[in-house]
Structures are given as C-alpha cells and as structure tokens.
Write a protein that holds these residues in place. Sequence first.
Motif, PDB file in Angstrom:
ATOM      1  N   UNK A 248       0.832  -1.203   0.000  1.00  0.00           N
ATOM      2  CA  UNK A 248       0.000   0.000   0.000  1.00  0.00           C
ATOM      3  C   UNK A 248       0.866   1.253   0.000  1.00  0.00           C
ATOM      4  N   UNK A 249       1.965   1.240   0.755  1.00  0.00           N
ATOM      5  CA  UNK A 249       2.880   2.382   0.769  1.00  0.00           C
ATOM      6  C   UNK A 249       3.527   2.585  -0.591  1.00  0.00           C
ATOM      7  N   UNK A 256       1.200   9.331  -5.874  1.00  0.00           N
ATOM      8  CA  UNK A 256       1.658  10.707  -5.663  1.00  0.00           C
ATOM      9  C   UNK A 256       2.465  11.186  -6.865  1.00  0.00           C
ATOM     10  N   UNK A 257       3.318  10.324  -7.388  1.00  0.00           N
ATOM     11  CA  UNK A 257       4.123  10.677  -8.557  1.00  0.00           C
ATOM     12  C   UNK A 257       3.230  10.967  -9.759  1.00  0.00           C
ATOM     13  N   UNK A 266      -6.267  16.590  -5.547  1.00  0.00           N
ATOM     14  CA  UNK A 266      -7.084  15.679  -4.744  1.00  0.00           C
ATOM     15  C   UNK A 266      -6.430  14.308  -4.663  1.00  0.00           C
ATOM     16  N   UNK A 267      -5.904  13.833  -5.782  1.00  0.00           N
ATOM     17  CA  UNK A 267      -5.226  12.544  -5.789  1.00  0.00           C
ATOM     18  C   UNK A 267      -3.935  12.598  -4.971  1.00  0.00           C
ATOM     19  N   UNK A 268      -3.260  13.726  -4.987  1.00  0.00           N
ATOM     20  CA  UNK A 268      -2.069  13.897  -4.152  1.00  0.00           C
ATOM     21  C   UNK A 268      -2.423  13.703  -2.677  1.00  0.00           C
ATOM     22  N   UNK A 269      -3.528  14.273  -2.279  1.00  0.00           N
ATOM     23  CA  UNK A 269      -3.990  14.169  -0.893  1.00  0.00           C
ATOM     24  C   UNK A 269      -4.363  12.730  -0.547  1.00  0.00           C
ATOM     25  N   UNK A 324       9.144  11.410  -0.338  1.00  0.00           N
ATOM     26  CA  UNK A 324       8.450  12.049  -1.451  1.00  0.00           C
ATOM     27  C   UNK A 324       7.325  12.948  -0.950  1.00  0.00           C
ATOM     28  N   UNK A 325       6.600  12.474   0.067  1.00  0.00           N
ATOM     29  CA  UNK A 325       5.522  13.290   0.639  1.00  0.00           C
ATOM     30  C   UNK A 325       6.089  14.560   1.267  1.00  0.00           C
ATOM     31  N   UNK A 326       7.225  14.426   1.963  1.00  0.00           N
ATOM     32  CA  UNK A 326       7.842  15.609   2.565  1.00  0.00           C
ATOM     33  C   UNK A 326       8.357  16.557   1.490  1.00  0.00           C
ATOM     34  N   UNK A 327       8.991  16.024   0.466  1.00  0.00           N
ATOM     35  CA  UNK A 327       9.522  16.871  -0.602  1.00  0.00           C
ATOM     36  C   UNK A 327       8.401  17.674  -1.256  1.00  0.00           C
ATOM     37  N   UNK A 328       7.237  17.048  -1.397  1.00  0.00           N
ATOM     38  CA  UNK A 328       6.139  17.715  -2.093  1.00  0.00           C
ATOM     39  C   UNK A 328       5.379  18.690  -1.195  1.00  0.00           C
TER      40      UNK A 328
END
Length: 404
Positions: A248-249, A256-257, A266-269, A324-328
């Motif tokens: 899942x991760x 996210x990519x 919305x998909x990013x979230x 990746x989540x932090x970078x974004x």
Amino acid sequence: MAAILKQYHKRIQTELDRVVDFWLKYSPDEQHGGFFTCIGKDGKIYDELKYVWLQGRQVWMYCRLYRTMERFHRPEILEAAKSGGAFLQKFAKVQPSTGQKKCAFCLTRDGRALKVQRTIFSECFYVMAMDELARVTEDPAMQADAESMMDQLVHWVRNDSSGLGRPKLPGDQPVNSMAVPMMLLCLVDQLTEGRKELKGKYRELGDWCVKQILQHVQRDGKAILENVSPNGEELPGCQGRLQNPGHALEAGWFLLQYAKAQGDKELQKVAVEKFMEVPFLTGWDKKHGGLFYFLDVDGHCPTQLEWNMKLWWPHCEALISYLMAYEHFRDPAMLNRFAQIYDYTFTHFSDEENGEWFGYLSQHGEVVLDFKGGPFKGFFHVPRCLYMCEKMLDHLLATAESSK
C-alpha cells in the motif's frame, strides 16, 4: 533542518555505493551472461537458477543509475546491463501451449526455461529492462520490443487473460489484485518519460490504473485491502481481509508521482492520507518496531506464515513514500515518519561487515534468513530506494541552499 538532511544524504549515498559494488562484484555470470541472484551473505553463489523478473529489474537498475547519476556512468555498469539485456532477449520469452509468447519465471543458468507463472510480472520487468536499456543504447528496436510486450500485457489484463495459461475454473471468481494496476501504472511512467508521442497513447491506461488502485480503499477509508472485486467490493474470506502495508505504501508513492505529473491535487492528498498514513499506522509494530508483512483487517491471524516478519522491501517503499511526501508538501510530520523508518531500517537491515542488506527479519528484528539475494530479493528494491532518496535529498538540499 539542512544538517539532518545532509546526514541522511551522506549515509544513503555511501550505502548506495556499497550496494552497487556488492552486486557488480558477485552477480555477473561471465560465462553465460545475465546475473546470479541467489547470493549468500558474503557473496557466495548458492544457486545458479535465474529468475526473469530479477534479471529485468537488475538491467533496469543498472541503466537508470548509468543514465541519471554521473558517478555511475561507468563502462562496467553499462556492460553488465547489456549482458543482462542480451540474456533476456535471447532466453526470456517462451512459447506455452496457448500459442502466445510470454516470459518464463525461472531459467537455468544457460537460459533454458524451467518454470512459467500464470502472472504478468516477468513480462512487466522485461518491459522496464528493455525500455531503460533502449534509452541508454539509443536502440529503437529495443524500445519497440518493450512497447510490443506492453501491448501484450494490456491485452491480457483488460481483454483476454487466456494467454497467461490460466484455465477458467467454476469457483475462480475475478479479482482486482492491487499488484496488477500498480505495475501497469509503473510501466506507463517508464514508457512515457520524455516521450510526448506516447503520453497520449497511455493516458487512458494510466487513468484506468489509478481508478483500479483507488478501489482498494475500503472500510470508509480506514483500510487498504490487497484484493477486491472488479467492481471494488470487499471479497469474502482471508483473501478479502488481507492487508499488505508495504504494498500500500508503494502504491502511495506511485499515485503521488502520477498525481504530481497530472496536477491532480485531490489525488495527491489521497495518496498520502490513504495509501501512506493508513497502512503505516496500522502496519507499524508498536512494540518491536518495523512494518508487519501482512495483516488481517478484522484482526484474525493472517494465514501467511511470514505475516509478522519484517522484510526489506516494505521498509524501502516506506522510505521513498514519506520522503516524497515531505519533498512535495514540506510537512514536518512526513519527515518525522521518514526518520522513524530510516532509524529502524538502517539499524536492522544493513550489513556493515559484508555490504548490501539482509532481507528477512523476525518480528523482534533478528536476521532469520541471511542471504543477500534469492528468488524474490535481487538488485532492485534496496538500490531503487537509495537512488530515489538520494535524488530527493539532492533537491531538498539544493532548495534549502538557494533560499538562504
């Protein structure tokens, strides 16, 4: 903040160098081509069988490093990739009784087919290998080979699966397994990178993959289930209750990519809140640390014997996901998650003495299988994780420096 990012960067860069050196030293088969992947903790080969999906992964990884990182732009890496690619093109494809070509799962050392699986994953990594090698060698025939196999994959998944050799049995109900749309989404990203002419061709497929993956958000958004019905409904029994936190991760950073490329906020979230936070919060072992391999959404004991083990690849995917989540988003909570996973991972999996990583730990974090490569662990998850994290840290540190 910059100081801790530099510490991560230094350790990850050093670790990537050690991992690459380990596989370059022990894995190449100089006699028959391709790679040995059954490698003991100290580099000794304990089995000469060659697994096609691992051969493809290794070709892809060598090419990606060679193409995008200056320090890996080395002739021995290119030659290893070419050797693996030639071995795959010569031996990977077999002709099953259905009359449709597909790739073997396992080959003998000299390339004779030993086993064929009724899945698409050998073919998926064949596509990745050929496409990335085509980018390095600028060989249009190799790129065409990759696209041809991709077309076959899409036909099997969306139109007619009989070419996989799978008989239709009375009790065999259709299943949306998350691995399938995830892999196809990964291939869409691979094939369309820098190629405007292919973005249009695969746009609808990419959107279809995303919809298929999102069907796995279940229980009012509180669970990611590994298998659902084709209509996105929960399945009965153990199969329907199965959770795989690492998978899942991995889906989280794939989504996210893709969402970043499409500008879909919305998909990013959803990628972060559902496919990262939900599996991390349910899958992290609060007593011993690390991510469980499998869980049952209703709290039953999973039937997989290795369910409570800690495996290398879910931790690799978690590191990619949260960095990746932090970078974004630049949310400190995402960096805190990354730090938590980083501390566990580098403390438990990395082999300081011999290089590379162990792959299989007990629930308590002890090494229980000490080989470095086998039928499922090759030159892929560890180096891909380290490579991607180093690239993201490069960007974060450059941004921090420019903002001073």
